[in-house]
Scaffold this motif. Structure first.
Motif, PDB file in Angstrom:
ATOM      1  N   LEU A  37      33.420  37.355  42.054  1.00  0.00           N
ATOM      2  CA  LEU A  37      34.830  37.373  42.447  1.00  0.00           C
ATOM      3  C   LEU A  37      35.727  37.587  41.232  1.00  0.00           C
ATOM      4  O   LEU A  37      36.702  38.348  41.298  1.00  0.00           O
ATOM      5  CB  LEU A  37      35.208  36.066  43.145  1.00  0.00           C
ATOM      6  N   VAL A  38      35.404  36.941  40.130  1.00  0.00           N
ATOM      7  CA  VAL A  38      36.184  37.110  38.908  1.00  0.00           C
ATOM      8  C   VAL A  38      36.103  38.556  38.436  1.00  0.00           C
ATOM      9  O   VAL A  38      37.115  39.159  38.068  1.00  0.00           O
ATOM     10  CB  VAL A  38      35.700  36.131  37.806  1.00  0.00           C
ATOM     11  N   ASP A  39      34.903  39.145  38.471  1.00  0.00           N
ATOM     12  CA  ASP A  39      34.731  40.538  38.070  1.00  0.00           C
ATOM     13  C   ASP A  39      35.535  41.474  38.969  1.00  0.00           C
ATOM     14  O   ASP A  39      36.200  42.393  38.489  1.00  0.00           O
ATOM     15  CB  ASP A  39      33.255  40.939  38.099  1.00  0.00           C
ATOM     16  N   GLU A  40      35.449  41.246  40.273  1.00  0.00           N
ATOM     17  CA  GLU A  40      36.187  42.097  41.211  1.00  0.00           C
ATOM     18  C   GLU A  40      37.694  41.940  41.025  1.00  0.00           C
ATOM     19  O   GLU A  40      38.443  42.920  41.096  1.00  0.00           O
ATOM     20  CB  GLU A  40      35.784  41.785  42.649  1.00  0.00           C
ATOM     21  N   HIS A  41      38.127  40.725  40.781  1.00  0.00           N
ATOM     22  CA  HIS A  41      39.549  40.482  40.544  1.00  0.00           C
ATOM     23  C   HIS A  41      40.021  41.250  39.309  1.00  0.00           C
ATOM     24  O   HIS A  41      41.079  41.885  39.329  1.00  0.00           O
ATOM     25  CB  HIS A  41      39.814  38.991  40.361  1.00  0.00           C
ATOM     26  N   GLU A  42      39.243  41.199  38.248  1.00  0.00           N
ATOM     27  CA  GLU A  42      39.619  41.898  37.009  1.00  0.00           C
ATOM     28  C   GLU A  42      39.679  43.413  37.238  1.00  0.00           C
ATOM     29  O   GLU A  42      40.589  44.078  36.761  1.00  0.00           O
ATOM     30  CB  GLU A  42      38.629  41.562  35.895  1.00  0.00           C
ATOM     31  N   THR A  43      38.722  43.943  37.980  1.00  0.00           N
ATOM     32  CA  THR A  43      38.717  45.376  38.282  1.00  0.00           C
ATOM     33  C   THR A  43      39.955  45.763  39.086  1.00  0.00           C
ATOM     34  O   THR A  43      40.625  46.760  38.779  1.00  0.00           O
ATOM     35  CB  THR A  43      37.436  45.757  39.054  1.00  0.00           C
ATOM     36  N   LEU A  44      40.263  44.986  40.107  1.00  0.00           N
ATOM     37  CA  LEU A  44      41.448  45.253  40.922  1.00  0.00           C
ATOM     38  C   LEU A  44      42.725  45.129  40.087  1.00  0.00           C
ATOM     39  O   LEU A  44      43.642  45.942  40.212  1.00  0.00           O
ATOM     40  CB  LEU A  44      41.509  44.296  42.112  1.00  0.00           C
ATOM     41  N   ARG A  45      42.766  44.126  39.231  1.00  0.00           N
ATOM     42  CA  ARG A  45      43.926  43.919  38.370  1.00  0.00           C
ATOM     43  C   ARG A  45      44.159  45.134  37.474  1.00  0.00           C
ATOM     44  O   ARG A  45      45.294  45.611  37.340  1.00  0.00           O
ATOM     45  CB  ARG A  45      43.697  42.661  37.533  1.00  0.00           C
ATOM     46  N   GLU A  46      43.108  45.642  36.875  1.00  0.00           N
ATOM     47  CA  GLU A  46      43.225  46.812  36.008  1.00  0.00           C
ATOM     48  C   GLU A  46      43.673  48.045  36.792  1.00  0.00           C
ATOM     49  O   GLU A  46      44.477  48.837  36.309  1.00  0.00           O
ATOM     50  CB  GLU A  46      41.898  47.075  35.301  1.00  0.00           C
ATOM     51  N   THR A  47      43.163  48.184  38.018  1.00  0.00           N
ATOM     52  CA  THR A  47      43.550  49.307  38.866  1.00  0.00           C
ATOM     53  C   THR A  47      45.034  49.240  39.216  1.00  0.00           C
ATOM     54  O   THR A  47      45.748  50.245  39.165  1.00  0.00           O
ATOM     55  CB  THR A  47      42.698  49.315  40.152  1.00  0.00           C
ATOM     56  N   VAL A  48      45.495  48.048  39.555  1.00  0.00           N
ATOM     57  CA  VAL A  48      46.909  47.871  39.907  1.00  0.00           C
ATOM     58  C   VAL A  48      47.796  48.144  38.697  1.00  0.00           C
ATOM     59  O   VAL A  48      48.833  48.814  38.814  1.00  0.00           O
ATOM     60  CB  VAL A  48      47.156  46.450  40.472  1.00  0.00           C
TER      61      VAL A  48
END
Length: 64
Positions: A37-48
């Motif tokens: 979840l932390v990894d996915e959150h970081e990926t989404l954060r970078e995309t945004v």
């Protein structure tokens, strides 16, 4: 900013919204681990962040 560039930007935004909608409908059958979840959150954060920077650039170009 020319009409063509605005239309291209609009298409990219609509495409991104379509991908977001599809991803939101995806159901995970097993609970995700906290680290995943932390990894996915970081990926989404970078995309945004990247998308917002692109929007800022487009808006700045329109205002010129």
């Amino acid at each position: 900013m020319s009409g063509d560039r605005i239309e291209a930007a609009t298409r990219r935004i609509e495409s991104a919204l379509t991908r977001i909608a599809a991803a939101s409908e995806e159901v995970h059958t097993q609970p995700l681990s906290v680290s995943r979840l932390v990894d996915e959150h970081e990926t989404l954060r970078e995309t945004v962040i990247a998308a917002l920077k692109e929007l800022d650039t487009l808006i700045a170009d329109i205002e010129q």
